[in-house]
Design a protein around this motif. Structure first.
Motif, PDB file in Angstrom:
ATOM      1  N   ASP A 165       5.895  10.509  10.436  1.00 22.02           N
ATOM      2  CA  ASP A 165       6.263   9.656   9.258  1.00 22.02           C
ATOM      3  C   ASP A 165       5.608   8.398   9.413  1.00 22.02           C
ATOM      4  O   ASP A 165       4.866   8.062  10.146  1.00 22.02           O
ATOM      5  N   GLU A 166       5.954   7.798   8.219  1.00 21.80           N
ATOM      6  CA  GLU A 166       5.353   6.231   7.936  1.00 21.80           C
ATOM      7  C   GLU A 166       5.598   5.269   9.135  1.00 21.80           C
ATOM      8  O   GLU A 166       4.917   4.487   9.000  1.00 21.80           O
ATOM      9  N   ASN A 167       6.599   5.445   9.831  1.00 21.92           N
ATOM     10  CA  ASN A 167       7.027   4.562  10.801  1.00 21.92           C
ATOM     11  C   ASN A 167       6.216   4.563  11.981  1.00 21.92           C
ATOM     12  O   ASN A 167       6.626   4.137  13.091  1.00 21.92           O
ATOM     13  N   ASN A 191       0.906  -1.133   0.072  1.00 21.65           N
ATOM     14  CA  ASN A 191       0.034   0.023  -0.021  1.00 21.65           C
ATOM     15  C   ASN A 191       0.812   1.163  -0.108  1.00 21.65           C
ATOM     16  O   ASN A 191       2.065   1.236   0.322  1.00 21.65           O
ATOM     17  N   ILE A 192       0.164   2.283  -0.322  1.00 22.28           N
ATOM     18  CA  ILE A 192       0.983   3.440  -0.602  1.00 22.28           C
ATOM     19  C   ILE A 192       0.997   4.366   0.713  1.00 22.28           C
ATOM     20  O   ILE A 192      -0.261   4.532   1.539  1.00 22.28           O
ATOM     21  N   GLU A 193       2.063   4.770   1.356  1.00 20.08           N
ATOM     22  CA  GLU A 193       1.763   5.204   2.797  1.00 20.08           C
ATOM     23  C   GLU A 193       2.643   6.755   2.596  1.00 20.08           C
ATOM     24  O   GLU A 193       3.368   6.868   1.560  1.00 20.08           O
ATOM     25  N   PHE A 194       2.000   7.674   3.445  1.00 21.56           N
ATOM     26  CA  PHE A 194       2.332   9.044   3.263  1.00 21.56           C
ATOM     27  C   PHE A 194       3.000   9.306   4.682  1.00 21.56           C
ATOM     28  O   PHE A 194       3.014   8.807   5.886  1.00 21.56           O
ATOM     29  N   ASP A 195       4.036  10.345   4.550  1.00 25.97           N
ATOM     30  CA  ASP A 195       4.884  10.889   5.472  1.00 25.97           C
ATOM     31  C   ASP A 195       5.071  12.376   5.262  1.00 25.97           C
ATOM     32  O   ASP A 195       4.860  12.951   3.975  1.00 25.97           O
ATOM     33  N   GLY A 196       5.216  13.240   6.227  1.00 22.23           N
ATOM     34  CA  GLY A 196       5.507  14.646   6.059  1.00 22.23           C
ATOM     35  C   GLY A 196       6.052  15.395   7.265  1.00 22.23           C
ATOM     36  O   GLY A 196       5.957  14.928   8.288  1.00 22.23           O
ATOM     37  N   ARG A 236      18.947  10.390   1.178  1.00 28.10           N
ATOM     38  CA  ARG A 236      17.664  10.489   0.373  1.00 28.10           C
ATOM     39  C   ARG A 236      17.264   9.108   0.006  1.00 28.10           C
ATOM     40  O   ARG A 236      18.355   8.333  -0.701  1.00 28.10           O
ATOM     41  N   GLY A 237      16.072   8.633  -0.282  1.00 21.72           N
ATOM     42  CA  GLY A 237      15.940   7.451  -0.859  1.00 21.72           C
ATOM     43  C   GLY A 237      15.348   6.380   0.275  1.00 21.72           C
ATOM     44  O   GLY A 237      14.828   5.147   0.023  1.00 21.72           O
ATOM     45  N   PHE A 238      15.529   6.905   1.579  1.00 18.61           N
ATOM     46  CA  PHE A 238      15.213   6.009   2.910  1.00 18.61           C
ATOM     47  C   PHE A 238      14.061   6.712   3.505  1.00 18.61           C
ATOM     48  O   PHE A 238      14.039   8.036   3.353  1.00 18.61           O
ATOM     49  N   GLU A 239      13.360   5.896   4.220  1.00 21.46           N
ATOM     50  CA  GLU A 239      12.284   6.620   4.897  1.00 21.46           C
ATOM     51  C   GLU A 239      12.933   7.359   6.132  1.00 21.46           C
ATOM     52  O   GLU A 239      13.930   7.359   6.656  1.00 21.46           O
ATOM     53  N   GLU A 240      12.087   8.474   6.535  1.00 15.83           N
ATOM     54  CA  GLU A 240      12.335   9.332   7.666  1.00 15.83           C
ATOM     55  C   GLU A 240      12.721   8.542   9.035  1.00 15.83           C
ATOM     56  O   GLU A 240      11.869   7.961   9.429  1.00 15.83           O
ATOM     57  N   ASN A 241      14.036   8.810   9.620  1.00 16.84           N
ATOM     58  CA  ASN A 241      14.427   8.276  10.597  1.00 16.84           C
ATOM     59  C   ASN A 241      14.276   6.907  10.674  1.00 16.84           C
ATOM     60  O   ASN A 241      13.997   6.321  11.863  1.00 16.84           O
ATOM     61  N   SER A 242      14.622   6.174   9.814  1.00 14.35           N
ATOM     62  CA  SER A 242      14.423   4.535   9.781  1.00 14.35           C
ATOM     63  C   SER A 242      15.600   4.218  10.002  1.00 14.35           C
ATOM     64  O   SER A 242      15.533   2.809  10.334  1.00 14.35           O
ATOM     65  N   LEU A 243      16.880   4.728   9.997  1.00 14.81           N
ATOM     66  CA  LEU A 243      18.227   4.278  10.463  1.00 14.81           C
ATOM     67  C   LEU A 243      18.599   4.878  11.693  1.00 14.81           C
ATOM     68  O   LEU A 243      18.597   5.815  12.086  1.00 14.81           O
ATOM     69  N   TYR A 244      18.876   3.673  12.557  1.00 12.45           N
ATOM     70  CA  TYR A 244      19.528   4.030  13.956  1.00 12.45           C
ATOM     71  C   TYR A 244      21.094   3.487  14.029  1.00 12.45           C
ATOM     72  O   TYR A 244      21.426   2.413  13.526  1.00 12.45           O
ATOM     73  N   ALA A 245      21.854   4.474  14.619  1.00 11.32           N
ATOM     74  CA  ALA A 245      23.205   4.275  14.622  1.00 11.32           C
ATOM     75  C   ALA A 245      23.748   4.887  15.809  1.00 11.32           C
ATOM     76  O   ALA A 245      23.374   5.875  16.472  1.00 11.32           O
ATOM     77  N   SER A 246      25.119   4.077  16.243  1.00 10.68           N
ATOM     78  CA  SER A 246      25.765   4.634  17.315  1.00 10.68           C
ATOM     79  C   SER A 246      26.735   5.452  16.871  1.00 10.68           C
ATOM     80  O   SER A 246      27.301   6.459  17.294  1.00 10.68           O
ATOM     81  N   THR A 247      27.107   5.325  15.571  1.00 10.55           N
ATOM     82  CA  THR A 247      27.949   6.147  14.754  1.00 10.55           C
ATOM     83  C   THR A 247      27.502   6.081  13.197  1.00 10.55           C
ATOM     84  O   THR A 247      27.304   5.056  12.685  1.00 10.55           O
ATOM     85  N   TYR A 248      27.701   7.236  12.720  1.00 16.77           N
ATOM     86  CA  TYR A 248      27.192   7.397  11.230  1.00 16.77           C
ATOM     87  C   TYR A 248      27.800   8.635  10.590  1.00 16.77           C
ATOM     88  O   TYR A 248      28.276   9.470  11.366  1.00 16.77           O
TER      89      TYR A 248
END
Length: 564
Positions: A298-300, A270-275, A470-482
């Motif tokens: 966001d969508e998460n 399904n299409i999901e929206f975020d903003g 860009r190309g990834f969902e908002e705040n979908s990546l969690y890291a101790s270092t990035y």
């Protein structure tokens, strides 16, 4: 008879024009072959339209020779060789290479002289003859900066010491009292915050008057978001006072930003929206203050609420205050409240330093589930930060040319029956390389590091989306270092339309899962400056290093920034 007269007039005008436009030639010789070569090296103009031009060129050559040290040269009368050739001879004589300039050490600071001469003594300094003019201009400029705008200086009692150098006295004619800025009058935007004059522009009452320095400082007004300079400053001199007039106008500086993103959920198809909504208010109270309100969903099922306020130059001091409150909620897992207060000092229009304290409190909402990675904690940090911003106000699409922000936090994380020291580093820097008026290259580096003995899931850095990779969902990546790199090649079709590429890369480490990942984002976008604001659309596809591209992973991000 009339026909004959007309023919005569026509013939006269035709041939007389050729006579009057005859080209004349000038030849300048020295007293010997060596001197002739020196004169030829001046590349004087040899062809002229009339005798007056020839005389002017000879005077110009004489002046040039004088500046080179041939102060005793002699020029013979101009001789007419034939109808078109004129000649003169210049005897260069002795070339003086150095001048010993005697000065009053009570009127001139030695530090000024050291900037123009390598040989400065208590009562005189040495100058190459050819540098005299520029040196006198420099000294006069420095005297003017000290508050003597009407000072004049010249060399007198010039005498010959020997065959290599001259001797001269430096004569300075200036008023006995300095000119100070007695009054600053603002026209156009009378409510402009006066603290910015003193601490941002470094212009204040009773400082030494120097119009060049003042003009250079007032150009920094165009770097402010809420004000700009209409025209150059003007000065009114009276017998006992100096009034400085500044011509300013208030600029529209509030902006409202939002974007809409949508993509396909891989599980449900399904299409999901975020903003998000981002409101920035600047200088509405004519104090130079700023206020920011951010709400993101966001969508998460993640929600972010952020309030940030800046109060510059409190109590008319160079110190300002920054307050921030951020609340983050991830579905039904946890909430984190981040509160900070900072003092900042504006070094100049581009540089700023911060110090302050930050308190974080996170609560585990999964009370019925036993998990060791999400738990309640409180963290207190001491913060030190530095910020650099270089605007390019002439470009409405890209008003910031470069910026650099670095922050370090060190403190303790408190849990039930335990306390651990932690250090956090954060960096965000960007730069636009303007290749020409239409082509530019944008690059941005962003990163965060959390150093701790162990880690909790609800304290990890969160990134991903339109404002990071860009190309990834908002705040979908969690890291101790990035660390991430954004790049764009931009082409401006006009002053209001541009297109760009998207090539992003990121590296992350998650010490809880013991994972290391490399991520990439590719795509394109465009922006349009409309009456409503700047409209942007980005299309990007994100992937992991060993993952194939999937169209379903593509994201379309739409945003509109309205200035009011």
């Amino acid at each position: 008879m009339q026909k004959t007269l007309f023919t005569f007039i026509l013939i006269y005008l035709t041939f007389s024009t050729e006579v009057f436009c005859q080209t004349l030639f000038l030849e300048i010789n020295g007293s010997n072959e060596t001197e002739t070569k020196i004169i030829d090296s001046l590349n004087y103009l040899k062809t002229h339209k009339d005798y007056f031009s020839i005389k002017s060129e000879i005077e110009f050559i004489q002046n040039s020779l004088f500046k080179k040290g041939y102060i005793e040269h002699e020029t013979s009368e101009v001789s007419k060789i034939n109808d078109s050739l004129f000649s003169t001879t210049i005897n260069l004589r002795t070339k003086y290479k150095t001048v010993h300039v005697y000065y009053n050490n009570q009127l001139i600071n030695k530090n000024i002289l050291h900037q123009i001469s390598t040989k400065v003594f208590d009562n005189y300094f040495e100058l190459p003859f050819k540098q005299i003019e520029n040196a006198l201009k420099f000294i006069n400029a420095k005297i003017t900066e000290d508050g003597f705008p009407f000072s004049t200086l010249h060399l007198d009692n010039i005498s010959i010491e020997n065959k290599t150098y001259l001797k001269a006295n430096l004569n300075i004619d200036s008023p006995k009292e300095k000119r100070l800025v007695n009054e600053i009058i603002i026209k156009g935007y009378e409510k402009f915050p006066r603290s910015y004059l003193k601490h941002y522009l470094k212009i204040k009452k009773n400082q030494a008057f120097d119009i060049t320095t003042i003009k250079n400082k007032t150009e920094q007004l165009n770097d402010l978001r809420f004000a700009s300079q209409i025209k150059s400053p003007e000065v009114l001199f009276s017998k006992d006072s100096t009034s400085l007039y500044l011509y300013l106008e208030k600029s529209q500086s509030n902006n409202f930003d939002g974007f809409l993103g949508f993509g396909t959920n891989e599980e449900t198809n399904n299409i999901e929206f975020d903003g998000y909504l981002n409101l920035n208010l600047t200088n509405n109270l004519n104090f130079g203050e700023s206020f920011r309100l951010l709400y993101k969903s966001d969508e998460n099922d993640q929600k972010t609420f952020n309030v940030n306020a800046t109060l510059p130059y409190i109590f008319k001091t160079p110190i300002g205050l920054d307050f921030e409150l951020q609340i983050f909620k991830r579905d039904s897992s946890f909430t984190t409240v981040d509160q900070s207060i900072k003092l900042h000092y504006q070094i100049n229009s581009k540089h700023k330093i911060y110090t302050g304290i930050t308190n974080l409190e996170s609560n585990n909402l999964l009370s019925t589930i036993n998990t060791s990675n999400i738990t309640d904690y409180k963290t207190s940090y001491y913060t030190i930060a530095y910020e650099y911003i270089k605007p390019q106000s002439y470009n409405l699409l890209f008003p910031i040319n470069s910026n650099f922000y670095f922050e370090t936090n060190f403190g303790n994380r408190e849990q039930t029956n335990s306390s651990r020291k932690q250090t956090q580093l954060y960096i965000d820097a960007s730069k636009i390389f303007n290749l020409n008026s239409t082509n530019s290259f944008y690059t941005r580096i962003n990163g965060s590091l959390l150093s701790s003995d162990n880690y909790l899931e609800n304290e990890l850095a969160r990134f991903g989306g339109i404002n990071s990779i860009r190309g990834f969902e908002e705040n979908s990546l969690y890291a101790s270092t990035y660390g991430l790199l954004n790049t764009e090649y931009r082409y401006q079709i006009s002053n209001s339309i541009y297109v760009h590429s998207i090539i992003d890369a990121a590296y992350l480490e998650n010490n809880i899962l013991n994972t290391q990942e490399k991520l990439f984002g590719y795509g394109f976008g465009f922006g349009i400056l409309t009456k409503a604001g700047v409209f942007k659309l980005n299309y990007a596809n994100g992937k992991l290093q060993n993952q194939k591209f999937k169209i379903a992973n593509s994201k379309i991000h739409i945003s509109l920034t309205t200035i009011f």
